[in-house]
Write an enzyme that holds these catalytic residues in place. Structure first.
Site, PDB file in Angstrom:
ATOM      1  CG  ASP A   1      -2.047   0.982   1.127  1.00  0.00           C
ATOM      2  OD1 ASP A   1      -2.363   1.423  -0.002  1.00  0.00           O
ATOM      3  OD2 ASP A   1      -2.627   1.335   2.174  1.00  0.00           O
TER       4      ASP A   1
ATOM      5  CG  HIS B   1      -0.590   2.314  -9.349  1.00  0.00           C
ATOM      6  ND1 HIS B   1      -0.794   1.917  -8.046  1.00  0.00           N
ATOM      7  CD2 HIS B   1      -1.659   3.093  -9.667  1.00  0.00           C
ATOM      8  CE1 HIS B   1      -1.936   2.425  -7.604  1.00  0.00           C
ATOM      9  NE2 HIS B   1      -2.488   3.145  -8.572  1.00  0.00           N
TER      10      HIS B   1
ATOM     11  CG  LEU C   1       9.225 -17.115  -3.503  1.00  0.00           C
ATOM     12  CD1 LEU C   1       9.338 -17.127  -1.977  1.00  0.00           C
ATOM     13  CD2 LEU C   1       9.473 -15.699  -4.019  1.00  0.00           C
TER      14      LEU C   1
END
Ligand code: IPE
Ligand code: IPE
Ligand code: MG
Length: 251
Positions: free
Chosen positions: A29, A46, A140
């Site tokens: 965020d 963004h 991962l």
């Protein structure tokens, strides 16, 4: 309000013996505020946030975290102005084109959690291709939460169990936590041990509500585009010092 706790006993359980969390989930965020602070359009925030994703994936791998879930777009984010939604879906489209090969080369397995049917056919195909191309990777496990909302996820699970019960496939008495968890997007995955939210906001915003029942929460005063390996390492160090009780009697 501040809560003080006495720490006179040893933890009953940690995710791994050396205190490294098995699963870290991140609420990414602060992109908009990062851009606003620079007089830039939100899109610039963004874009910069997308670079922080790569840094975080590498930091997680470096720390031997085996599961990383990133909250990229919530079910509620569709309510943003149309131009921001199309900026975000446009970024997702170009990310799918440019980043998947490199993530694949790093040994990352990608899975999407969320209502993928809400995206257009091109993006849906990109998401499926990313999952398929990386399905054999093991270094991962990267979950990307896209059009994800925990309440919708739990409702969907409840409906599936109700339908199975109506069809006589499951007895209502057999509906337990395991049965419900098996109907979530995260079926078969470990629960998050640590949930990090950047930007200083202290809320979960409908993220992994079921799965985070006993997660350690960390709210960091850094905007997502500024998040880096040092922040990740500091969060892991703080996690290692936390004591997890899972409701058991301390001491
Ligand atoms: C997070 O940054 C990205 C998404 C929610 C898609 P925000 O866009 O929420 O940035 P702030 O919270 O307005 O700063
Ligand atoms: C949560 O951030 C969702 C993501 C980071 C993808 P928001 O910015 O949408 O959350 P609220 O609206 O501040 O709660
Ligand atoms: Mg926000």
């Amino acid at each position: 309000m501040s809560i003080t706790k006495t720490q006179t006993h040893t933890p009953i359980k940690t995710a791994s013996p050396d205190g490294t969390p098995t699963h870290v989930a991140v609420i990414m965020d602060g992109n908009g505020r990062w851009a606003a602070a620079r007089g830039l359009p939100r899109l610039a925030g963004h874009r910069e946030g997308a670079s922080a994703v790569r840094r975080t994936v590498e930091a997680a791998m470096h720390s031997h975290v085996s599961w990383l879930t990133l909250y990229a777009f919530s079910s509620e984010n569709w309510r943003r102005p149309q131009d921001e939604v199309s900026d975000l879906t446009g970024l997702l489209r170009s990310y799918l084109r440019s980043e998947i090969k490199e993530l694949n080369d790093l040994g990352v397995r990608i899975r999407i959690i969320g209502e993928r049917e809400r995206f257009d056919a091109g993006i849906r195909k990109g998401l499926e291709d990313a999952e398929r191309a990386t399905a054999g990777n093991t270094l991962l496990n990267l979950n990307v939460a896209l059009s994800y909302g925990a309440r919708a996820e739990i409702l969907h699970a409840a409906r599936r169990l109700a339908a199975a019960s109506q069809a006589g496939q499951i007895n209502s008495a057999e509906i337990d936590e395991t049965a419900l968890a098996a109907e979530l997007f995260t079926a078969g995955m470990p629960d998050p041990d640590l949930v990090i939210r950047t930007s200083g906001e202290q809320r979960l915003s409908n993220f992994l509500l079921w799965q985070s029942a006993y997660a350690e929460l960390m709210f960091l005063d850094v905007l997502w585009p500024d998040f880096n390996a040092a922040h990740f390492a500091a969060a892991l160090a703080a996690y290692a010092g936390r004591e997890r009780r899972f409701g058991a009697r301390p001491g």
